[in-house]
Design a protein around this motif. Structure first.
Motif, PDB file in Angstrom:
ATOM      1  N   LYS A 197      46.154  33.038  41.968  1.00 54.13           N
ATOM      2  CA  LYS A 197      46.305  34.278  41.194  1.00 54.13           C
ATOM      3  C   LYS A 197      46.907  33.980  39.817  1.00 54.13           C
ATOM      4  N   GLN A 198      47.887  33.090  39.768  1.00 54.78           N
ATOM      5  CA  GLN A 198      48.525  32.703  38.503  1.00 54.78           C
ATOM      6  C   GLN A 198      47.490  32.144  37.520  1.00 54.78           C
ATOM      7  N   THR A 204      44.056  32.430  37.600  1.00 52.27           N
ATOM      8  CA  THR A 204      42.947  33.330  37.233  1.00 52.27           C
ATOM      9  C   THR A 204      43.416  34.539  36.427  1.00 52.27           C
ATOM     10  N   ALA A 205      44.657  34.996  36.672  1.00 53.11           N
ATOM     11  CA  ALA A 205      45.176  36.163  35.945  1.00 53.11           C
ATOM     12  C   ALA A 205      45.788  35.768  34.606  1.00 53.11           C
ATOM     13  N   LYS A 242      41.271  32.257  29.184  1.00 50.80           N
ATOM     14  CA  LYS A 242      41.023  32.510  30.610  1.00 50.80           C
ATOM     15  C   LYS A 242      40.224  31.348  31.216  1.00 50.80           C
TER      16      LYS A 242
END
Length: 458
Positions: free
Chosen positions: A440-441, A443-444, A451
């Motif tokens: 999550k870290q 990709t977010a 990105k």
């Protein structure tokens, strides 16, 4: 008595780099060969994987490089892409003392287009497989007229794979004034013939394998062919190794053993000649990052792979050649650590065990399968590898990935393990318990201000 690198005529900046990399004293192959390498002499060295031979040839090669000239001045030929990658990585580290030294990897299994583009920008050192080097020479995208040093690494394996003529043709395109360094684990007649045709009065050096068998517990256990799978699982359950290489004699057997381990809830990947290069890279990275517990491999596929802290080796198939047995077993118990090697044999393979016993000149130690405890679960990895779409060509460095993972302090540096960067993809190991949060870290958040796509590597 181990000798310091300071006893060699090397610049202080190189000594400092060696010290920073943890090269405090020379291995046997380094202390025996480096004085001749630095004098510019041709050298033939009999040395196995893990003996420190890369530094033995790289230090002399780097000293002869003129950084201001972007012509190829150093050429290293290796039998496999895995070994090429390993060697190129090591040379890049050692080259830090000089700055601006470009090391280029030219191997098969990858598109040739980007390689041609890289060559157009110039390179000081090329590390590659004979087949792909020949491709570039045919296309005239690679010129070897300025090469000062040629290295043939694992020359015996290159000859085994049928590269003898290719090696000869490639070396013939380099200047006659070059220095030629040849490293080989064994010294068959083909090597002797090759050295006579391409080398000038070489200094011949031989060192024993660095991994002493005294650190390795070697056990043989008998099982009928239809019980080998059950016995293999029981060995995992009993010994609970964190990392194991299981050797099979054929690609098909590799695939079947890997599938069987997975079906029983284990963590395994197969390494064999049928894999695409990207998949081979992923398999090796997962294993080296401890996100896969078992690597099931053939000998050819595993050649040149150097995994530190390998807990156990299992010969699912006993090799016909005792020297191959020694090579397999020597992958565990390195650098003074203890190792375990187990060999499963059927009654009809007893003759192979006897051949190995004669070769080792030590009595065989047998394991009673009834003493094994099969009640424990199969060992599973404590790490997970995350694949990130971006690599060296995108200017991504290990620190960029570590920074992205720990940016908001939800993850600490302790949760992040080994980071491996390829040209267009990177892999980062994270603690299994933190894998979802780490994904999550990435990709977010952002890596290098942009990105990125990331996923769990499976």
């Amino acid at each position: 008595m181990t000798e310091s690198f300071k006893t060699l005529p090397l610049p202080p900046s190189m000594i400092e780099t060696l010290d920073n990399l943890g090269y405090h004293s020379m291995t046997e192959i380094q202390s025996k060969s480096l004085p001749f390498v630095l004098q510019g002499r041709d050298v033939v060295a009999k040395a196995k994987t893990g003996s420190g031979k890369t530094a033995a040839f790289a230090l002399g090669m780097l000293e002869r490089i003129q950084a201001s000239s972007f012509a190829v001045q150093g050429l290293v030929l290796c039998p496999t892409r895995e070994l090429c990658t390993q060697v190129a990585t090591e040379i890049r580290k050692l080259a830090r003392y000089k700055g601006n030294i470009k090391v280029l990897l030219l191997c098969g299994g990858q598109s040739i287009g980007p390689q041609i583009g890289s060559l157009e920008h110039g390179a000081h050192i090329v590390v590659g497989t004979p087949g792909r080097i020949q491709d570039h020479l045919r296309k005239q995208t690679l010129t070897l007229s300025k090469v000062a040093t040629v290295v043939l690494d694992e020359a015996d394996r290159m000859l085994d794979m049928g590269f003898s003529d290719a090696v000869q043709q490639i070396v013939n395109q380099t200047p006659s004034t070059r220095q030629t360094l040849l490293f080989s684990a064994t010294y068959p007649s083909g090597i002797e013939k090759l050295t006579k045709s391409i080398m000038k009065d070489p200094e011949v050096i031989s060192v024993e394998a660095v991994h002493s068998e005294s650190n390795i517990e070697q056990l043989f256990v008998q099982a009928s062919r239809n019980k080998k799978d059950d016995l293999l699982l029981k060995l995992f359950q009993h010994y609970q190794p964190a990392s194991t290489v299981v050797f099979c004699n054929t690609k098909q057997q590799c695939k079947e053993v890997c599938r069987m381990i997975k079906e029983h809830g284990g963590s395994a990947d197969a390494l064999h000649g049928d894999l695409e290069q990207r998949d081979r890279d992923k398999v090796l990275v997962r294993f080296s990052q401890s996100s896969c517990s078992v690597l099931v491999a053939t000998d050819v596929a595993a050649r040149g792979i150097d995994i530190a802290d390998l807990a156990m080796v299992v010969n699912y198939d006993v090799p016909r050649d005792p020297e191959i047995y020694i090579h397999r077993v020597g992958r565990t118990g390195r650098a003074g650590k203890s190792g375990l090697a187990l060999s499963i044999y059927s009654e009809s393979e007893t003759y192979k065990v006897e051949l190995i016993e004669d070769y080792r000149k030590q009595p065989t130690v047998y394991l009673d399968p009834d003493t094994l405890n099969g009640d424990k679960p199969l060992p599973l990895p404590e790490w997970v590898s995350i694949e990130v779409a971006g690599g060296r060509k995108d200017k991504i460095r290990p620190g960029d990935l570590l920074g992205a993972l720990t940016a908001n302090q939800l993850l600490t540096g302790k949760a992040v393990g080994n980071i491996t960067i390829f040209d267009r993809v990177s892999y980062v190991a994270v603690a299994e318990a933190d894998a979802k949060l780490a994904l999550k870290q990435l990709t977010a958040g952002k890596v290098k201000g942009r990105k990125v796509l990331a996923r769990i590597a499976k």
